[in-house]
Design a protein around this motif. Structure first.
Motif, PDB file in Angstrom:
ATOM      1  N   ASN A   1      44.937  48.038  39.660  1.00 17.36           N
ATOM      2  CA  ASN A   1      43.803  47.145  39.447  1.00 17.36           C
ATOM      3  C   ASN A   1      43.857  45.926  40.360  1.00 17.36           C
ATOM      4  N   LYS A   2      45.036  45.328  40.484  1.00 13.68           N
ATOM      5  CA  LYS A   2      45.176  44.134  41.320  1.00 13.68           C
ATOM      6  C   LYS A   2      44.895  44.439  42.792  1.00 13.68           C
ATOM      7  N   GLN A   3      45.289  45.616  43.220  1.00  9.27           N
ATOM      8  CA  GLN A   3      45.153  45.954  44.634  1.00  9.27           C
ATOM      9  C   GLN A   3      43.798  46.565  44.985  1.00  9.27           C
ATOM     10  N   ASN A   4      43.186  47.268  44.021  1.00 11.10           N
ATOM     11  CA  ASN A   4      42.024  48.095  44.385  1.00 11.10           C
ATOM     12  C   ASN A   4      40.742  47.842  43.603  1.00 11.10           C
ATOM     13  N   TYR A   5      40.834  47.199  42.454  1.00 12.04           N
ATOM     14  CA  TYR A   5      39.672  47.165  41.563  1.00 12.04           C
ATOM     15  C   TYR A   5      38.447  46.544  42.231  1.00 12.04           C
ATOM     16  N   VAL A   6      38.607  45.377  42.831  1.00 15.40           N
ATOM     17  CA  VAL A   6      37.473  44.683  43.437  1.00 15.40           C
ATOM     18  C   VAL A   6      36.871  45.510  44.570  1.00 15.40           C
ATOM     19  N   PHE A   7      37.744  46.096  45.389  1.00 16.53           N
ATOM     20  CA  PHE A   7      37.266  46.902  46.513  1.00 16.53           C
ATOM     21  C   PHE A   7      36.460  48.106  46.022  1.00 16.53           C
ATOM     22  N   VAL A   8      37.015  48.830  45.046  1.00 15.63           N
ATOM     23  CA  VAL A   8      36.311  49.999  44.514  1.00 15.63           C
ATOM     24  C   VAL A   8      35.014  49.576  43.826  1.00 15.63           C
ATOM     25  N   ALA A   9      35.065  48.507  43.057  1.00 16.01           N
ATOM     26  CA  ALA A   9      33.878  48.038  42.328  1.00 16.01           C
ATOM     27  C   ALA A   9      32.735  47.689  43.269  1.00 16.01           C
ATOM     28  N   ASP A  10      33.052  47.138  44.436  1.00 15.15           N
ATOM     29  CA  ASP A  10      32.007  46.754  45.394  1.00 15.15           C
ATOM     30  C   ASP A  10      31.405  47.942  46.138  1.00 15.15           C
ATOM     31  N   HIS A  11      32.083  49.090  46.086  1.00 15.35           N
ATOM     32  CA  HIS A  11      31.593  50.253  46.836  1.00 15.35           C
ATOM     33  C   HIS A  11      31.207  51.435  45.937  1.00 15.35           C
ATOM     34  N   TYR A  12      31.427  51.268  44.639  1.00 21.09           N
ATOM     35  CA  TYR A  12      30.986  52.297  43.689  1.00 21.09           C
ATOM     36  C   TYR A  12      29.597  51.895  43.220  1.00 21.09           C
ATOM     37  N   LEU A  13      28.576  52.549  43.780  1.00 21.76           N
ATOM     38  CA  LEU A  13      27.191  52.155  43.484  1.00 21.76           C
ATOM     39  C   LEU A  13      26.803  52.477  42.046  1.00 21.76           C
ATOM     40  N   GLY A  14      27.421  53.496  41.476  1.00 23.17           N
ATOM     41  CA  GLY A  14      27.133  53.813  40.084  1.00 23.17           C
ATOM     42  C   GLY A  14      27.092  55.293  39.815  1.00 23.17           C
ATOM     43  N   TYR A  15      26.628  55.637  38.615  1.00 23.59           N
ATOM     44  CA  TYR A  15      26.620  57.048  38.194  1.00 23.59           C
ATOM     45  C   TYR A  15      25.429  57.326  37.288  1.00 23.59           C
ATOM     46  N   LEU A  16      25.013  58.569  37.330  1.00 23.30           N
ATOM     47  CA  LEU A  16      23.983  59.073  36.411  1.00 23.30           C
ATOM     48  C   LEU A  16      24.685  59.998  35.439  1.00 23.30           C
ATOM     49  N   ASP A  17      24.685  59.618  34.160  1.00 25.94           N
ATOM     50  CA  ASP A  17      25.443  60.364  33.152  1.00 25.94           C
ATOM     51  C   ASP A  17      24.840  61.748  32.903  1.00 25.94           C
ATOM     52  N   ALA A  18      25.558  62.552  32.120  1.00 25.44           N
ATOM     53  CA  ALA A  18      25.201  63.966  31.945  1.00 25.44           C
ATOM     54  C   ALA A  18      24.082  64.196  30.934  1.00 25.44           C
ATOM     55  N   VAL A  19      23.732  63.198  30.122  1.00 24.78           N
ATOM     56  CA  VAL A  19      22.692  63.413  29.106  1.00 24.78           C
ATOM     57  C   VAL A  19      21.324  63.518  29.765  1.00 24.78           C
ATOM     58  N   GLN A  20      20.387  64.180  29.075  1.00 27.08           N
ATOM     59  CA  GLN A  20      19.067  64.481  29.635  1.00 27.08           C
ATOM     60  C   GLN A  20      18.354  63.227  30.139  1.00 27.08           C
ATOM     61  N   ASP A  21      18.238  62.220  29.302  1.00 26.75           N
ATOM     62  CA  ASP A  21      17.447  61.029  29.648  1.00 26.75           C
ATOM     63  C   ASP A  21      18.331  59.837  30.009  1.00 26.75           C
ATOM     64  N   ALA A  22      19.372  60.091  30.760  1.00 21.85           N
ATOM     65  CA  ALA A  22      20.314  59.015  31.120  1.00 21.85           C
ATOM     66  C   ALA A  22      19.649  57.997  32.047  1.00 21.85           C
ATOM     67  N   SER A  23      20.128  56.769  31.956  1.00 21.32           N
ATOM     68  CA  SER A  23      19.739  55.730  32.908  1.00 21.32           C
ATOM     69  C   SER A  23      20.860  55.588  33.930  1.00 21.32           C
ATOM     70  N   PHE A  24      20.490  55.305  35.156  1.00 16.03           N
ATOM     71  CA  PHE A  24      21.501  55.147  36.195  1.00 16.03           C
ATOM     72  C   PHE A  24      22.274  53.854  35.956  1.00 16.03           C
ATOM     73  N   SER A  25      23.606  53.970  35.891  1.00 17.42           N
ATOM     74  CA  SER A  25      24.472  52.803  35.687  1.00 17.42           C
ATOM     75  C   SER A  25      24.801  52.213  37.062  1.00 17.42           C
ATOM     76  N   TYR A  26      24.257  51.039  37.330  1.00 13.71           N
ATOM     77  CA  TYR A  26      24.302  50.421  38.657  1.00 13.71           C
ATOM     78  C   TYR A  26      25.476  49.448  38.746  1.00 13.71           C
ATOM     79  N   TYR A  27      26.354  49.648  39.725  1.00 15.29           N
ATOM     80  CA  TYR A  27      27.581  48.849  39.894  1.00 15.29           C
ATOM     81  C   TYR A  27      28.298  48.627  38.550  1.00 15.29           C
ATOM     82  N   PRO A  28      28.730  49.700  37.907  1.00 17.52           N
ATOM     83  CA  PRO A  28      29.303  49.573  36.558  1.00 17.52           C
ATOM     84  C   PRO A  28      30.634  48.829  36.505  1.00 17.52           C
ATOM     85  N   PHE A  29      31.350  48.708  37.636  1.00 19.36           N
ATOM     86  CA  PHE A  29      32.639  48.013  37.630  1.00 19.36           C
ATOM     87  C   PHE A  29      32.503  46.506  37.862  1.00 19.36           C
ATOM     88  N   HIS A  30      31.284  46.028  37.982  1.00 19.14           N
ATOM     89  CA  HIS A  30      31.082  44.584  38.099  1.00 19.14           C
ATOM     90  C   HIS A  30      31.112  43.976  36.692  1.00 19.14           C
TER      91      HIS A  30
END
Length: 207
Positions: A163-192
């Motif tokens: 976490n100390k070495q990578n969390y901020v870097f990964v969080a800034d480049h992980y744009l987000g995810y669309l979950d597996a449920v039918q009517d999911a909302s896109f989770s935008y920058y979830p590590f922020h």
């Protein structure tokens, strides 16, 4: 198609029985000494049965010709999103977690607004999800690789170090995810999250 064939065969059989009863009633009912009224009743029941079978046959035939979703398409799209252009993304890999697939994509466009990225994620789901899946978008391949390292860590001390070495870097480049449920909302920058904010500000104390 098999059910239609069986149903049609049953209709033919009923018609054949009706024809035999109509033409040779005495031979069929010789042992039972059936009366004409009994033969008429048999005709009526068979006729009604044949009509019902015809109705069922046409219902099945109509239903057979209706378009059905593909068996391997788990989502019924409420909105048809166009598939994203191939210069907007590239595939990074996938990982299976139980019945759900995690699909990973590298986002290549300079437009990283929430609306645009969300549309791309929905388009990717429609094009690539053959079963329940989660669409993950990164804009940096190294961030994706480090994030995959994170899910393999089981030791708490190693997790804190990661976490100390990578969390901020990964969080800034992980744009987000669309979950597996039918009517999911896109989770935008979830590590922020709060950890990210403290790490960014250099105020980590209880982590």
């Amino acid at each position: 198609m098999t059910s239609l064939a069986l149903l049609f065969g049953l209709i033919c059989l009923v018609q054949l029985v009706m024809i035999i009863l109509w033409r040779k009633p005495k031979r069929l009912f010789k042992n039972q000494k059936a009366k004409k009224s009994e033969i008429s009743h048999a005709h009526i029941f068979l006729f009604i049965g044949m009509i019902l079978l015809y109705i069922l046959f046409f219902i099945q035939l109509f239903d057979y010709h209706k378009p059905h979703p593909l068996v391997d398409a788990p989502y019924v799209p409420t909105t048809n999103y166009p598939p994203p252009a191939h210069n907007v993304f590239s595939q990074l890999g996938e990982r299976q977690t139980g019945p759900i697939d995690d699909l990973y994509f590298l986002y290549l466009s300079s437009d990283k607004s929430q609306g645009t990225v969300t549309q791309v994620a929905w388009g990717l789901r429609q094009e690539y999800c053959k079963k329940l899946c989660i669409i993950n978008l990164y804009d940096n391949k190294t961030a994706f690789e480090r994030d995959l390292e994170r899910v393999t860590i089981t030791d708490q001390a190693k997790m804190k170090e990661w976490n100390k070495q990578n969390y901020v870097f990964v969080a800034d480049h992980y744009l987000g995810y669309l979950d597996a449920v039918q009517d999911a909302s896109f989770s935008y920058y979830p590590f922020h999250d709060s950890y990210y904010k403290h790490a960014k500000a250099g105020t980590l104390t209880d982590y």
